[in-house]
Design an enzyme around this catalytic site. Sequence first.
Site, PDB file in Angstrom:
ATOM      1  N   LYS A   1      -2.669   6.640   1.432  1.00 46.80           N
ATOM      2  CA  LYS A   1      -2.717   6.973   3.087  1.00 46.80           C
ATOM      3  C   LYS A   1      -1.685   8.230   3.197  1.00 46.80           C
ATOM      4  O   LYS A   1      -0.594   7.924   3.435  1.00 46.80           O
ATOM      5  CB  LYS A   1      -2.272   5.672   3.731  1.00 46.80           C
ATOM      6  CG  LYS A   1      -2.454   5.650   5.259  1.00 46.80           C
ATOM      7  CD  LYS A   1      -2.344   4.362   5.904  1.00 46.80           C
ATOM      8  CE  LYS A   1      -2.214   4.393   7.515  1.00 46.80           C
ATOM      9  NZ  LYS A   1      -3.559   4.896   8.174  1.00 46.80           N
TER      10      LYS A   1
ATOM     11  N   ARG B   1       0.917  -1.414  -0.019  1.00 46.66           N
ATOM     12  CA  ARG B   1       0.049  -0.260  -0.117  1.00 46.66           C
ATOM     13  C   ARG B   1       0.793   1.329  -0.165  1.00 46.66           C
ATOM     14  O   ARG B   1       0.551   2.357  -0.826  1.00 46.66           O
ATOM     15  CB  ARG B   1      -0.996   0.003   1.102  1.00 46.66           C
ATOM     16  CG  ARG B   1      -2.008   1.084   1.137  1.00 46.66           C
ATOM     17  CD  ARG B   1      -2.864   1.045   2.334  1.00 46.66           C
ATOM     18  NE  ARG B   1      -2.527   0.954   3.411  1.00 46.66           N
ATOM     19  CZ  ARG B   1      -3.158   0.739   4.712  1.00 46.66           C
ATOM     20  NH1 ARG B   1      -4.657   0.480   4.471  1.00 46.66           N
ATOM     21  NH2 ARG B   1      -2.766   0.855   5.830  1.00 46.66           N
TER      22      ARG B   1
ATOM     23  N   GLU C   1     -16.449   5.092   5.463  1.00 48.23           N
ATOM     24  CA  GLU C   1     -15.816   4.543   6.677  1.00 48.23           C
ATOM     25  C   GLU C   1     -15.652   5.415   7.720  1.00 48.23           C
ATOM     26  O   GLU C   1     -16.609   6.330   7.897  1.00 48.23           O
ATOM     27  CB  GLU C   1     -14.313   4.454   5.975  1.00 48.23           C
ATOM     28  CG  GLU C   1     -13.474   5.496   5.771  1.00 48.23           C
ATOM     29  CD  GLU C   1     -12.208   5.362   5.267  1.00 48.23           C
ATOM     30  OE1 GLU C   1     -11.503   4.390   5.491  1.00 48.23           O
ATOM     31  OE2 GLU C   1     -11.767   6.199   4.527  1.00 48.23           O
TER      32      GLU C   1
END
Length: 294
Positions: free
Chosen positions: A149, A50, A182
Amino acid sequence: MIIYLNGEFVPKERAVVSVFDHGLLYGDGIFEGIRAYHGRVFKLGEHLDRLYEGAKALCLEIPCSKDEMQEIVLETLRRNNLKDAYIRLVVTRGPGDLGLDPRKCPKAFVFCITASIVLYPDEMYENGMAVISVSTRRNIPTACSPRVKSLNYLNNIYAKMEANLAGMPEAIILNNEGYVAEASGDNIFLVKKGVLITPPSSAGLLEGVTRNTVMNIAREKGITVVEKLFTMFDVYTADEVFLTGTAAEIIPCINVDGRIIADGKPGEMTRELTATYRDLTRVNGPLIYPGGSS
Ligand code: PXG
């Protein structure tokens, strides 16, 4: 505490970043929150995948390979004598000048912090927690992708602030169309009639490593897993609701916006998935001390 800082291991007091670093000036950079359990770094490969995908999206050249990055994480843990830890791995655009152009930053800056883990109270897992939905919408994927992220967490912080102001521990964030995306630092799951449901990545969310792990565990147990859009109505009327994240693992939600979820107790599937998840943390991931020392 020893920190990995751009090629060196230094004491915490010397672990400082330039005021010209674009990670600080513009939030230009990426990070990972990773956890080590029982001498292994859980899902380290997935976290690194990621991180490198985020770097790719931002044209941020990480100055080391994934294997070298893995070794940086493991060595930082060794230098701190840790077996169970919370790991923060950060890659910033590096120091540049005061203009936002990333080309002004010749080299990315990497650091890794390993800290002893602060566990959430058992009570939260036993009895579940109350959460609220907030008015702050999740970043629109076409503007600032939640899949990266990134060091720009203001969207999540706005949501967390709303929860704080309401005296609630966590916020459920909707996307700009009003579908559930989320939580501020966790993914969300529902159970309805035995089916496990979570919003698809296209809803605009971070594809959590824990989210993927939980979906895989569920499928292995023969549970039907569906990624689909849903609204707060579906949350209020679910049989079970839980959040997933590296730090929190799997937390049951028993009250959402004042609606009691089912009978107000953590559900059976939530308990079962949590038990299997915890078993997996004992066996998954590279060993920090391969010789068995420490
Ligand atoms: N969504 C968001 C927006 C996150 O930041 C998750 C989901 C869960 O992803 P993982 O891969 O952990 O299952 C995250 C990650 C903290 C903290 O201090 C937690 C996250 C990020 C930053 C800080 O609790 N969660």
